[in-house]
Write an enzyme that holds these catalytic residues in place. Sequence first.
Site, PDB file in Angstrom:
ATOM      1  N   GLY A   1       0.788  -1.234   0.000  1.00 22.59           N
ATOM      2  CA  GLY A   1       0.000   0.000   0.000  1.00 22.59           C
ATOM      3  C   GLY A   1       0.813   1.273   0.000  1.00 22.59           C
ATOM      4  O   GLY A   1       0.240   2.368  -0.131  1.00 22.59           O
ATOM      5  N   ALA A   2       2.129   1.171   0.115  1.00 27.27           N
ATOM      6  CA  ALA A   2       2.951   2.385   0.180  1.00 27.27           C
ATOM      7  C   ALA A   2       2.864   3.189  -1.113  1.00 27.27           C
ATOM      8  O   ALA A   2       2.745   4.422  -1.092  1.00 27.27           O
ATOM      9  CB  ALA A   2       4.402   2.027   0.482  1.00 27.27           C
ATOM     10  N   GLY A   3       2.926   2.504  -2.245  1.00 32.61           N
ATOM     11  CA  GLY A   3       2.826   3.197  -3.518  1.00 32.61           C
ATOM     12  C   GLY A   3       1.469   3.833  -3.726  1.00 32.61           C
ATOM     13  O   GLY A   3       1.355   4.949  -4.256  1.00 32.61           O
ATOM     14  N   ASP A   4       0.405   3.135  -3.305  1.00 38.33           N
ATOM     15  CA  ASP A   4      -0.953   3.685  -3.421  1.00 38.33           C
ATOM     16  C   ASP A   4      -1.102   4.918  -2.543  1.00 38.33           C
ATOM     17  O   ASP A   4      -1.720   5.913  -2.936  1.00 38.33           O
ATOM     18  CB  ASP A   4      -1.983   2.635  -3.017  1.00 38.33           C
ATOM     19  CG  ASP A   4      -1.966   1.423  -3.930  1.00 38.33           C
ATOM     20  OD1 ASP A   4      -1.666   1.588  -5.119  1.00 38.33           O
ATOM     21  OD2 ASP A   4      -2.250   0.315  -3.453  1.00 38.33           O
TER      22      ASP A   4
END
Length: 350
Positions: A287-290
Amino acid sequence: MLAGILKENGVSGDGINFDQGARTALAFVTLRADGEREFMFYRNPSADMLLRPGRVEPGAHQIQFLCEKNLDFGLFERDDKLTGRFIDLCLRFSLWRARDGTVNGITVGPTRGMTNDDDDSKRSSAIKICLCDEQATSRAIDDGTMTRQVLESVAHLKLRSSIMGSISLIVEPCRSAHLKAMEVAKDAGALLSYDPNLRLPLWPSPEEAREQILSIWDKAEVIKVSDVELEFLTGSNKIDDESALSLWHPNLKLLLVTLGEHGCRYYTKAFKGSVEAFHVNTVDTTGAGDSYIGALLCKIVDDQSVLEDEARLREVLKFANACGAITTTKKGAIPALPTEADVLSLIKGA
């Protein structure tokens, strides 16, 4: 279940379609000691693969269509479903803004019957709309003044941004639905953003993945790729400006390369640079990129002039980096997403 989780976290599920005959795709994530992941997927077919162009929700584009087809105002009196449908579209005001920037809210009041008089000015309003300007003053469109011109002004509302990925490009019919959604978003004036989100196990081959990911490349105005995706798309093992700029296209406003614990690099038509990462205790990078791209779009969608001002863009990217960093400190994608207060606290304490 997933729709319920979105609702619990304050995310509108109005645009979700359900398929009674297909399963929801599942991703099984294995975490390495450093928080990086390996994926296994359960689909073939899953509901997302069966989305068809005819089920793409056009939003304001649909309202425009109704106006262009000389909407029969009497339909609101005769058809409760259509009335509810129009109200539903109008209620989605949080995603839309008038082209001139003056409208920031729509509220819908009780519906009322319409007259059969051909004079628009004498028709009773089916919907009461309140338009709020930037000073938060309001102008109520009262009963008797719901004219076709009013509906046309609503039709000028536009989608603020649209984020594209590549997984829906893998098979038909969802590939065509993806392309249709891009077309509708572009027609509505949206800022088109592209995060390929490469998941090679889902593709028939790496060659097919590369070809399809690049097939819509020149449609995007903002593109975010990871260092791994940069290597995959360019065929080079170098993470440098030359490799990144080989992905530039004339319609692009901003190209971003995320580098994990090393921050990110940014490229525009006028300038380029890098922004350092925030160092945290990484538990799970899911979820870091999102989180990063969501934070970015949140900050630029209402004022794209940020993309032309390097100092302001760097502040936005610092905010996005902080969002991504905090997301890695907890397990899970949604529970780990930070509040704005969390982000500002991390930035202040750095």
